[in-house]
Write an enzyme that holds these catalytic residues in place. Sequence first.
Site, PDB file in Angstrom:
ATOM      1  N   THR A   1     -34.107  10.916  10.608  1.00 39.04           N
ATOM      2  CA  THR A   1     -33.452  10.203   9.387  1.00 39.04           C
ATOM      3  C   THR A   1     -32.048  10.424   9.601  1.00 39.04           C
ATOM      4  O   THR A   1     -31.855   9.396   8.494  1.00 39.04           O
ATOM      5  CB  THR A   1     -33.952  11.462   8.409  1.00 39.04           C
ATOM      6  OG1 THR A   1     -33.417  12.712   8.466  1.00 39.04           O
ATOM      7  CG2 THR A   1     -35.549  11.654   8.130  1.00 39.04           C
TER       8      THR A   1
ATOM      9  N   ASP B   1     -33.208  17.129  20.164  1.00 38.29           N
ATOM     10  CA  ASP B   1     -34.026  17.453  19.310  1.00 38.29           C
ATOM     11  C   ASP B   1     -34.029  18.953  19.254  1.00 38.29           C
ATOM     12  O   ASP B   1     -34.276  19.632  20.080  1.00 38.29           O
ATOM     13  CB  ASP B   1     -35.464  17.160  19.408  1.00 38.29           C
ATOM     14  CG  ASP B   1     -36.603  17.186  18.530  1.00 38.29           C
ATOM     15  OD1 ASP B   1     -36.451  18.505  17.777  1.00 38.29           O
ATOM     16  OD2 ASP B   1     -37.297  16.430  18.372  1.00 38.29           O
ATOM     17  N   VAL B   2     -33.797  19.572  18.173  1.00 41.71           N
ATOM     18  CA  VAL B   2     -33.475  20.950  18.158  1.00 41.71           C
ATOM     19  C   VAL B   2     -34.556  21.751  18.320  1.00 41.71           C
ATOM     20  O   VAL B   2     -34.528  23.039  18.333  1.00 41.71           O
ATOM     21  CB  VAL B   2     -32.810  21.433  16.803  1.00 41.71           C
ATOM     22  CG1 VAL B   2     -31.459  20.933  16.545  1.00 41.71           C
ATOM     23  CG2 VAL B   2     -33.899  21.306  15.446  1.00 41.71           C
TER      24      VAL B   2
ATOM     25  N   TYR C   1     -42.469  22.115   4.727  1.00 40.90           N
ATOM     26  CA  TYR C   1     -41.049  22.245   4.430  1.00 40.90           C
ATOM     27  C   TYR C   1     -40.850  23.362   3.743  1.00 40.90           C
ATOM     28  O   TYR C   1     -39.668  24.250   4.206  1.00 40.90           O
ATOM     29  CB  TYR C   1     -40.459  21.024   3.525  1.00 40.90           C
ATOM     30  CG  TYR C   1     -39.001  21.029   3.346  1.00 40.90           C
ATOM     31  CD1 TYR C   1     -38.279  20.548   4.465  1.00 40.90           C
ATOM     32  CD2 TYR C   1     -38.467  21.195   2.015  1.00 40.90           C
ATOM     33  CE1 TYR C   1     -36.813  20.754   4.043  1.00 40.90           C
ATOM     34  CE2 TYR C   1     -37.298  21.002   1.874  1.00 40.90           C
ATOM     35  CZ  TYR C   1     -36.229  20.921   2.820  1.00 40.90           C
ATOM     36  OH  TYR C   1     -34.846  20.821   2.538  1.00 40.90           O
TER      37      TYR C   1
END
Length: 310
Positions: free
Chosen positions: A36, A57-58, A144
């Site tokens: 995003t 990418d974490v 989320y």
Amino acid sequence: MKRILVSGGAGFIGSHLCMRLIDEGHYVICLDNLFTGSMRNISSLIESERFEFVNHDVTLPYHTEVDEIYNLACPASPIHYQYDAIKTIKTSVLGAMNMLGLALRQNAKILQASTSEIYGDPIIHPQPESYWGNVNPIGFRSCYDEGKRCAETLFMDYYRQNHVRIKIIRIFNTYGPRMLPDDGRVVSNLIVQALQNNDITIYGTGGQTRSFQYIDDLIEGMIRMMNTGDDFIGPVNIGNPHEFSILELAEKVIKLTHSQSNIVFKPLPHDDPKQRKPDITLAMEKLNWKPTVELDEGLVHMIDFFKNNL
């Protein structure tokens, strides 16, 4: 000069934070996989000698030398975090573990960008940090909400078990330039629809309330929290306590854009909170912080941004 890592640094909030840290004279590593986030958000920083972009990418470990870490990486709008729910919760949980592991190895201070969504559909109003929330663990928003709740748990356990220097903030609805026009969040949705003279979509009756915080106020709160002593770890609410109904917001947007749009009503999404308002007593006491940008002023800045970028 500190060496500071910002995960999710090319996103809406992250890019504003990177700019502020660069302006303060620090060296900033911006970590982002651009799901995003956007290179456009950080284009003005690319040529700086004190800025480094890393496409990463974490959910995967990352190694570098740092003094501080701001962990922001995670899609925050329902459209994006529901697109791949499993990836979203992995980003919150594995991302937190990887950033905490880096902080542990480097003895770095680390701030978790948590969210007001951990309160779910609250039955206490306004929401103090002591409230545990009312969250559906199996709903469409759970990837989320529960991901962020688990990340807070990890931060606390790394603090208690490994003595990592942590900070936790809970971010309430934030808006401002560089929000994506199609991210599904209410402020950007209404402004884009109004500027295009399309019907303005209100979900439910429009009586549900939110408190809207301008991005500059949030960044100030984040930095003040990071700069507190190790004895204050949070969590602390960072948000604007001035409460508006969604219908009031729509009417403000129509007035400020001089739009010809009509308001239409559609069914409320699953688990959409009826009220959301921060109790910021703790932030005022511990950070000497409170928001300074009122909604009408912030909306004008955001409308100008979208006029130039749609």
